[in-house]
Design a protein around this motif. Sequence first.
Motif, short mmCIF file in Angstrom:
data_model
loop_
_atom_site.label_atom_id
_atom_site.label_comp_id
_atom_site.label_asym_id
_atom_site.label_seq_id
_atom_site.Cartn_x
_atom_site.Cartn_y
_atom_site.Cartn_z
N GLU A 145 -3.29 6.56 -0.15
CA GLU A 145 -3.63 6.58 -1.56
C GLU A 145 -4.01 7.98 -2.01
O GLU A 145 -3.60 8.43 -3.08
CB GLU A 145 -4.77 5.60 -1.85
CG GLU A 145 -4.37 4.15 -1.76
CD GLU A 145 -5.56 3.22 -1.87
OE1 GLU A 145 -6.72 3.70 -2.02
OE2 GLU A 145 -5.35 2.00 -1.81
N GLN A 146 -4.79 8.67 -1.20
CA GLN A 146 -5.20 10.03 -1.53
C GLN A 146 -3.99 10.96 -1.60
O GLN A 146 -3.88 11.78 -2.50
CB GLN A 146 -6.22 10.55 -0.51
CG GLN A 146 -6.74 11.94 -0.80
CD GLN A 146 -7.50 12.02 -2.11
OE1 GLN A 146 -8.12 11.06 -2.56
NE2 GLN A 146 -7.46 13.17 -2.73
N ALA A 147 -3.06 10.82 -0.64
CA ALA A 147 -1.86 11.64 -0.64
C ALA A 147 -1.03 11.37 -1.89
O ALA A 147 -0.51 12.32 -2.52
CB ALA A 147 -1.04 11.38 0.62
N LEU A 148 -0.92 10.10 -2.29
CA LEU A 148 -0.18 9.77 -3.51
C LEU A 148 -0.86 10.35 -4.75
O LEU A 148 -0.21 10.87 -5.65
CB LEU A 148 -0.04 8.26 -3.65
CG LEU A 148 1.00 7.60 -2.75
CD1 LEU A 148 0.92 6.08 -2.86
CD2 LEU A 148 2.39 8.09 -3.09
N ARG A 149 -2.20 10.25 -4.81
CA ARG A 149 -2.93 10.83 -5.94
C ARG A 149 -2.67 12.32 -6.06
O ARG A 149 -2.46 12.84 -7.14
CB ARG A 149 -4.43 10.59 -5.77
CG ARG A 149 -4.91 9.31 -6.39
CD ARG A 149 -6.44 9.26 -6.43
NE ARG A 149 -6.83 7.94 -5.98
CZ ARG A 149 -7.37 7.64 -4.82
NH1 ARG A 149 -7.68 8.57 -3.97
NH2 ARG A 149 -7.66 6.40 -4.50
N GLU A 150 -2.71 13.00 -4.91
CA GLU A 150 -2.47 14.45 -4.93
C GLU A 150 -1.05 14.76 -5.38
O GLU A 150 -0.84 15.71 -6.14
CB GLU A 150 -2.74 15.04 -3.54
CG GLU A 150 -4.21 15.05 -3.18
CD GLU A 150 -4.47 15.45 -1.74
OE1 GLU A 150 -3.50 15.76 -1.01
OE2 GLU A 150 -5.65 15.45 -1.35
N LYS A 151 -0.08 13.97 -4.94
CA LYS A 151 1.31 14.19 -5.37
C LYS A 151 1.45 13.98 -6.87
O LYS A 151 2.12 14.74 -7.55
CB LYS A 151 2.26 13.25 -4.62
CG LYS A 151 2.53 13.66 -3.21
CD LYS A 151 3.49 12.71 -2.54
CE LYS A 151 3.74 13.10 -1.10
NZ LYS A 151 4.66 12.16 -0.43
N ILE A 152 0.81 12.91 -7.37
CA ILE A 152 0.89 12.62 -8.80
C ILE A 152 0.23 13.73 -9.60
O ILE A 152 0.78 14.21 -10.58
CB ILE A 152 0.25 11.25 -9.11
CG1 ILE A 152 1.12 10.13 -8.53
CG2 ILE A 152 0.05 11.06 -10.61
CD1 ILE A 152 0.47 8.76 -8.56
N GLU A 153 -0.97 14.14 -9.19
CA GLU A 153 -1.68 15.21 -9.90
C GLU A 153 -0.89 16.51 -9.85
O GLU A 153 -0.76 17.21 -10.83
CB GLU A 153 -3.07 15.40 -9.32
CG GLU A 153 -4.01 14.28 -9.64
CD GLU A 153 -5.35 14.41 -8.94
OE1 GLU A 153 -5.56 15.40 -8.22
OE2 GLU A 153 -6.17 13.50 -9.10
N PHE A 154 -0.36 16.85 -8.70
CA PHE A 154 0.42 18.07 -8.57
C PHE A 154 1.71 17.96 -9.36
O PHE A 154 2.12 18.89 -10.03
CB PHE A 154 0.73 18.38 -7.10
CG PHE A 154 1.53 19.64 -6.93
CD1 PHE A 154 0.92 20.87 -7.12
CD2 PHE A 154 2.87 19.60 -6.61
CE1 PHE A 154 1.63 22.04 -6.97
CE2 PHE A 154 3.60 20.76 -6.47
CZ PHE A 154 2.98 21.99 -6.65
N GLY A 155 2.34 16.78 -9.31
CA GLY A 155 3.58 16.57 -10.06
C GLY A 155 3.37 16.69 -11.55
O GLY A 155 4.16 17.32 -12.25
N SER A 156 2.30 16.12 -12.08
CA SER A 156 2.04 16.21 -13.52
C SER A 156 1.68 17.64 -13.90
O SER A 156 2.05 18.11 -14.97
CB SER A 156 0.92 15.24 -13.94
OG SER A 156 -0.29 15.62 -13.32
N TYR A 157 1.00 18.35 -13.02
CA TYR A 157 0.66 19.75 -13.29
C TYR A 157 1.93 20.59 -13.31
O TYR A 157 2.13 21.38 -14.22
CB TYR A 157 -0.31 20.28 -12.23
CG TYR A 157 -0.59 21.75 -12.35
CD1 TYR A 157 -1.41 22.23 -13.36
CD2 TYR A 157 -0.01 22.66 -11.47
CE1 TYR A 157 -1.66 23.59 -13.49
CE2 TYR A 157 -0.26 24.01 -11.59
CZ TYR A 157 -1.08 24.48 -12.60
OH TYR A 157 -1.32 25.81 -12.72
N SER A 158 2.80 20.41 -12.31
CA SER A 158 4.01 21.23 -12.25
C SER A 158 4.95 20.87 -13.39
O SER A 158 5.62 21.74 -13.93
CB SER A 158 4.70 21.07 -10.89
OG SER A 158 5.12 19.74 -10.72
N ASN A 159 4.99 19.58 -13.81
CA ASN A 159 5.84 19.20 -14.93
C ASN A 159 5.35 19.82 -16.22
O ASN A 159 6.14 20.30 -17.03
CB ASN A 159 5.91 17.68 -15.07
CG ASN A 159 6.77 17.05 -14.01
OD1 ASN A 159 7.60 17.73 -13.39
ND2 ASN A 159 6.59 15.77 -13.77
#
Length: 169
Positions: A145-159
Amino acid sequence: MVRAGINRASNAGDDILMQDMGFGVSQRLEQERLKLSRERQLGKAIEQMRQVRTARVLLALPKQSVFVRHNQEASASVFLTLATGAALRQQEVDSVVDMVASAVPGMKPSRITVTDQHGRLLSSGSQDAASMARRKEQELERNQEQALREKIEFGSYSNSWSRELYRSS
Protein backbone atom coordinates in the motif's frame (compact mmCIF):
# COMPACT_ATOMS: atom_id res chain seq x y z
CA MET A 1 -1.65 24.76 37.38
CA VAL A 2 2.13 24.41 37.29
CA ARG A 3 2.55 27.56 39.41
CA ALA A 4 0.13 26.12 41.95
CA GLY A 5 2.29 23.00 42.15
CA ILE A 6 -0.28 20.73 40.57
CA ASN A 7 1.28 18.16 38.25
CA ARG A 8 -0.43 16.23 35.50
CA ALA A 9 -3.00 13.86 36.96
CA SER A 10 -1.57 10.85 35.13
CA ASN A 11 1.66 10.99 37.14
CA ALA A 12 0.15 11.90 40.50
CA GLY A 13 0.21 8.34 41.84
CA ASP A 14 3.71 7.77 40.53
CA ASP A 15 4.97 10.95 42.15
CA ILE A 16 3.56 9.96 45.54
CA LEU A 17 5.41 6.66 45.24
CA MET A 18 8.68 8.42 44.46
CA GLN A 19 8.49 10.91 47.36
CA ASP A 20 11.08 10.50 50.07
CA MET A 21 9.32 8.97 53.05
CA GLY A 22 12.28 9.06 55.36
CA PHE A 23 13.76 6.28 57.40
CA GLY A 24 12.03 2.92 57.66
CA VAL A 25 10.60 2.57 54.16
CA SER A 26 9.29 -0.93 53.58
CA GLN A 27 11.01 -3.34 51.26
CA ARG A 28 7.82 -3.59 49.18
CA LEU A 29 7.80 0.18 48.61
CA GLU A 30 11.46 0.11 47.57
CA GLN A 31 10.69 -2.68 45.09
CA GLU A 32 7.80 -0.65 43.65
CA ARG A 33 10.09 2.37 43.29
CA LEU A 34 12.65 0.29 41.43
CA LYS A 35 9.95 -1.13 39.17
CA LEU A 36 8.54 2.33 38.42
CA SER A 37 12.01 3.66 37.70
CA ARG A 38 12.67 0.77 35.31
CA GLU A 39 9.31 1.37 33.56
CA ARG A 40 10.09 5.06 33.09
CA GLN A 41 13.61 4.41 31.80
CA LEU A 42 12.38 1.82 29.34
CA GLY A 43 9.66 4.22 28.15
CA LYS A 44 12.21 6.97 27.58
CA ALA A 45 14.51 4.61 25.70
CA ILE A 46 11.70 3.43 23.43
CA GLU A 47 10.66 7.04 22.78
CA GLN A 48 14.07 7.60 21.19
CA MET A 49 12.81 5.69 18.15
CA ARG A 50 11.88 8.14 15.41
CA GLN A 51 8.35 6.76 14.83
CA VAL A 52 7.40 6.64 18.52
CA ARG A 53 5.97 9.78 20.10
CA THR A 54 5.32 8.32 23.57
CA ALA A 55 5.83 4.94 25.18
CA ARG A 56 4.42 3.53 28.38
CA VAL A 57 5.81 0.32 29.84
CA LEU A 58 3.93 -1.63 32.50
CA LEU A 59 5.82 -4.41 34.23
CA ALA A 60 4.20 -7.25 36.15
CA LEU A 61 6.90 -8.61 38.43
CA PRO A 62 5.45 -11.25 40.73
CA LYS A 63 6.98 -11.91 44.11
CA GLN A 64 9.35 -14.84 43.89
CA SER A 65 8.63 -17.86 46.04
CA VAL A 66 11.17 -20.27 47.51
CA PHE A 67 9.08 -23.04 45.96
CA VAL A 68 9.98 -23.20 42.29
CA ARG A 69 6.63 -24.58 41.14
CA HIS A 70 4.81 -21.61 42.73
CA ASN A 71 6.87 -18.98 40.94
CA GLN A 72 5.13 -16.97 38.27
CA GLU A 73 6.88 -15.49 35.26
CA ALA A 74 7.32 -11.76 34.84
CA SER A 75 5.40 -10.09 32.01
CA ALA A 76 5.15 -6.66 30.42
CA SER A 77 2.81 -4.54 28.35
CA VAL A 78 4.12 -1.75 26.14
CA PHE A 79 1.75 0.93 24.89
CA LEU A 80 3.08 3.06 22.03
CA THR A 81 1.72 6.28 20.64
CA LEU A 82 3.16 6.57 17.16
CA ALA A 83 3.87 9.81 15.33
CA THR A 84 1.23 10.89 12.81
CA GLY A 85 1.39 8.68 9.75
CA ALA A 86 4.15 6.51 11.20
CA ALA A 87 4.14 2.73 11.29
CA LEU A 88 6.59 0.36 12.89
CA ARG A 89 8.18 -2.41 10.86
CA GLN A 90 8.30 -5.84 12.44
CA GLN A 91 12.03 -5.45 13.12
CA GLU A 92 11.34 -2.32 15.16
CA VAL A 93 8.57 -4.02 17.15
CA ASP A 94 10.92 -6.93 17.81
CA SER A 95 13.58 -4.50 19.02
CA VAL A 96 11.10 -3.00 21.52
CA VAL A 97 10.30 -6.51 22.78
CA ASP A 98 13.99 -7.39 23.07
CA MET A 99 14.77 -4.11 24.83
CA VAL A 100 12.17 -4.78 27.52
CA ALA A 101 13.12 -8.46 27.87
CA SER A 102 16.79 -7.66 28.30
CA ALA A 103 16.13 -4.93 30.88
CA VAL A 104 14.18 -7.21 33.22
CA PRO A 105 16.02 -10.21 34.67
CA GLY A 106 14.35 -13.48 33.75
CA MET A 107 11.76 -11.97 31.41
CA LYS A 108 11.06 -13.94 28.27
CA PRO A 109 10.21 -12.11 25.02
CA SER A 110 7.15 -14.36 24.74
CA ARG A 111 5.70 -12.63 27.85
CA ILE A 112 5.68 -9.12 26.32
CA THR A 113 2.74 -7.49 24.56
CA VAL A 114 3.09 -4.37 22.39
CA THR A 115 0.05 -2.30 21.39
CA ASP A 116 -0.30 1.01 19.55
CA GLN A 117 -2.68 3.93 20.13
CA HIS A 118 -5.22 2.48 17.69
CA GLY A 119 -5.49 -0.73 19.69
CA ARG A 120 -3.55 -2.74 17.12
CA LEU A 121 -1.65 -5.62 18.62
CA LEU A 122 1.87 -5.23 17.27
CA SER A 123 3.35 -8.13 19.20
CA SER A 124 1.98 -10.64 21.62
CA GLY A 125 3.65 -13.36 23.57
CA SER A 126 0.57 -15.52 23.12
CA GLN A 127 0.76 -15.57 19.33
CA ASP A 128 0.76 -18.93 17.64
CA ALA A 129 2.22 -19.74 14.21
CA ALA A 130 -1.00 -18.78 12.39
CA SER A 131 -1.10 -15.38 14.12
CA MET A 132 2.52 -14.72 13.25
CA ALA A 133 1.87 -15.61 9.60
CA ARG A 134 -1.15 -13.28 9.55
CA ARG A 135 0.97 -10.50 11.07
CA LYS A 136 3.63 -10.94 8.37
CA GLU A 137 0.94 -10.90 5.71
CA GLN A 138 -0.44 -7.64 7.11
CA GLU A 139 3.02 -6.13 7.05
CA LEU A 140 3.45 -7.10 3.40
CA GLU A 141 0.08 -5.52 2.61
CA ARG A 142 1.11 -2.29 4.37
CA ASN A 143 4.37 -2.21 2.41
CA GLN A 144 2.53 -2.70 -0.89
CA GLU A 145 0.00 0.00 0.00
CA GLN A 146 2.81 2.40 0.85
CA ALA A 147 4.58 1.64 -2.45
CA LEU A 148 1.33 2.29 -4.34
CA ARG A 149 0.78 5.57 -2.46
CA GLU A 150 4.27 6.71 -3.37
CA LYS A 151 3.74 5.78 -7.03
CA ILE A 152 0.43 7.66 -7.10
CA GLU A 153 1.90 10.73 -5.40
CA PHE A 154 4.95 10.71 -7.64
CA GLY A 155 2.80 10.06 -10.72
CA SER A 156 0.47 12.98 -9.95
CA TYR A 157 3.47 15.22 -9.26
CA SER A 158 5.21 14.27 -12.50
CA ASN A 159 1.95 14.64 -14.48
CA SER A 160 1.31 18.13 -13.11
CA TRP A 161 4.93 19.07 -13.79
CA SER A 162 4.75 17.77 -17.37
CA ARG A 163 1.42 19.63 -17.91
CA GLU A 164 3.06 22.87 -16.71
CA LEU A 165 6.02 22.26 -18.99
CA TYR A 166 3.69 21.56 -21.94
CA ARG A 167 1.65 24.72 -21.26
CA SER A 168 4.71 26.93 -21.07
CA SER A 169 6.03 25.76 -24.46
